[in-house]
Design an enzyme around this catalytic site. Structure first.
Site, mmCIF file in Angstrom:
data_model
loop_
_atom_site.group_PDB
_atom_site.id
_atom_site.type_symbol
_atom_site.label_atom_id
_atom_site.label_comp_id
_atom_site.label_asym_id
_atom_site.label_seq_id
_atom_site.Cartn_x
_atom_site.Cartn_y
_atom_site.Cartn_z
ATOM 1 N N GLY A 1 1.334 -8.585 7.866
ATOM 2 C CA GLY A 1 2.589 -8.928 7.173
ATOM 3 C C GLY A 1 3.466 -7.725 6.868
ATOM 4 C CG LEU A 2 2.064 -4.383 5.725
ATOM 5 C CD1 LEU A 2 1.170 -3.163 5.545
ATOM 6 C CD2 LEU A 2 2.833 -4.661 4.434
ATOM 7 N N GLY A 3 5.170 -6.012 9.184
ATOM 8 C CA GLY A 3 6.228 -5.848 10.183
ATOM 9 C C GLY A 3 5.848 -4.984 11.368
ATOM 10 C CB SER A 4 2.630 -3.945 12.951
ATOM 11 O OG SER A 4 2.100 -5.216 13.203
ATOM 12 C CB SER A 5 4.750 -7.967 15.486
ATOM 13 O OG SER A 5 5.621 -8.792 16.099
ATOM 14 C CB ALA B 1 8.012 -1.725 13.421
ATOM 15 N N GLY C 1 -0.918 -7.603 12.127
ATOM 16 C CA GLY C 1 -1.333 -8.911 11.597
ATOM 17 C C GLY C 1 -1.470 -8.914 10.091
ATOM 18 N N PRO D 1 -0.855 -1.323 10.070
ATOM 19 C CG PRO D 1 -1.980 -2.049 8.152
ATOM 20 C CD PRO D 1 -0.949 -1.066 8.633
ATOM 21 C CG ASP E 1 9.996 -9.665 9.618
ATOM 22 O OD1 ASP E 1 10.611 -10.085 8.620
ATOM 23 O OD2 ASP E 1 8.814 -9.946 9.855
HETATM 24 C C1 MEV Z 1 7.367 -12.840 8.553
HETATM 25 O O1 MEV Z 1 7.298 -11.451 8.268
HETATM 26 C C2 MEV Z 1 8.480 -13.474 7.788
HETATM 27 C C3 MEV Z 1 8.629 -14.987 7.931
HETATM 28 O O2 MEV Z 1 9.641 -15.385 7.004
HETATM 29 C C4 MEV Z 1 9.028 -15.380 9.334
HETATM 30 C C5 MEV Z 1 10.457 -14.980 9.719
HETATM 31 O O3 MEV Z 1 11.289 -14.682 8.870
HETATM 32 O O4 MEV Z 1 10.722 -15.017 10.947
HETATM 33 C C6 MEV Z 1 7.349 -15.710 7.573
#
Ligand code: MEV
Length: 311
Positions: A102-106, A108, A100, A98, A148
């Site tokens: 925080g699971l790294g979709s962007s 990946a 937005g 999903p 990421d």
């Molecule tokens: C975002 O997944 C992780 C952050 O630490 C930003 C980054 O490391 O670029 C918030």
């Protein structure tokens, strides 16, 4: 010409945000992937995904584009120029992650996109693809630490520090419980918020960075020992730091409180302000049942050891 590449999402076990300011972080690739299909076509760049579409000419200016798919357009333009290619490209994104949350979709998507477009023209080169993916991610937020994309390329669990990484070897494939707040966040805005906090509270922030580095060192040896109980406690300590820099909120705090009743510890993962929390336990199914009874949407993920793949 056609190509396919995929790359895993991630959770940050320790050190999000602080990593942007030079501390260490521990990241873990998870068994949820983004796949990108790339194909040369006669004219136009056509990008299709579940979060939107773009159709434009190859010479479009990136500054005219306001879309979460901008990194893919950047990659198409940059690699077309590099390989002197003047025609069109079709890029299709399929994601199990999903966006937005925080699971790294962007990241990946940047890695799979860089790998798919690169291999339209050349043999895959891990280091080149990583550099391209990080540059592509920076078209969305320029302060990216690059962490990421790095874990998405290599897979597994790694300690990331100032652009360098060390893989933690021989880790047991434990489960991570991921609970979703269903509040979409913007990593760019959350990173700016932390930057402001740091500017206003420089001494306090620097002390927090020292604590974060110690937590990462401690957590590294606990991961090697597979001591999920102590690791969970470290996560709860990391969550206190994240709360202090202002990236938690009432919903996330409430979810963490509920999860901590049945797990070894929990914290936000990724940029915060919404997105997901992660928790550790040896009784995955009991925890999932408990969270669901409490109306928390959750799943369990395993570590992805493969990293990016091309066909
Ligand atoms: C975002 O997944 C992780 C952050 O630490 C930003 C980054 O490391 O670029 C918030």
């Amino acid at each position: 010409m056609k190509s396919i590449a995929s790359a895993p999402g991630k959770v940050i076990l320790f050190g999000e945000h602080f990593v942007v300011h030079g501390t260490k972080a521990i990241l873990c690739a998870i068994d949820k992937r983004v796949t990108v299909y790339a194909k040369t076509i006669p004219d136009k760049i056509v990008i299709k995904s579940d979060i939107g579409d773009i159709t434009c000419d190859l010479d479009v200016k990136l500054t005219e584009i306001n879309s979460p798919l901008k990194p893919l357009l950047y990659l198409a333009k940059r690699l077309s120029k590099k390989y002197d290619y003047n025609f069109g490209m079709s890029i299709m994104v399929k994601s199990e992650i999903p966006s937005g949350m925080g699971l790294g979709s962007s990241s990946a998507c940047c890695v799979a996109g860089a790998a798919a477009i690169y291999t339209l023209f050349d043999k895959p080169d891990k280091e080149e693809i990583l550099k391209l993916a990080i540059d592509a991610e920076k078209t969305i937020y320029s302060d990216s630490s690059g962490a990421d994309c790095t874990v998405s390329i290599h897979g597994g669990i790694m300690i990331y520090h100032n652009g360098k990484f060390v893989k933690i070897r021989d880790v047991p494939n434990f489960n991570i419980i991921i609970s979703n707040s269903n509040i979409v966040h913007s990593t760019k805005n959350m990173v700016s918020k932390v930057k402001e906090f740091k500017e206003k509270n420089s001494k306090e922030f620097s002390k927090m960075c020292d604590i974060e580095n110690k937590l990462v060192d401690n957590a590294t040896s606990l991961i090697k020992k597979n001591d999920l109980k102590q690791l969970g406690r470290c996560m709860t300590q990391n969550q206190d730091l994240l709360k202090n820099i202002g990236i938690s909120n009432d919903k996330l705090n409430k979810m963490i409180k509920i999860a901590n009743q049945v797990t070894y510890g929990s914290k936000i993962t990724g940029a915060g302000g919404g997105g997901c929390i992660i928790s550790l336990s040896d009784n995955i199914q009991d925890v999932i049942n408990y969270l669901k009874e409490n109306k928390i949407e959750c799943l369990s993920a395993k570590i992805d050891f493969k990293g990016f793949l091309t066909d």
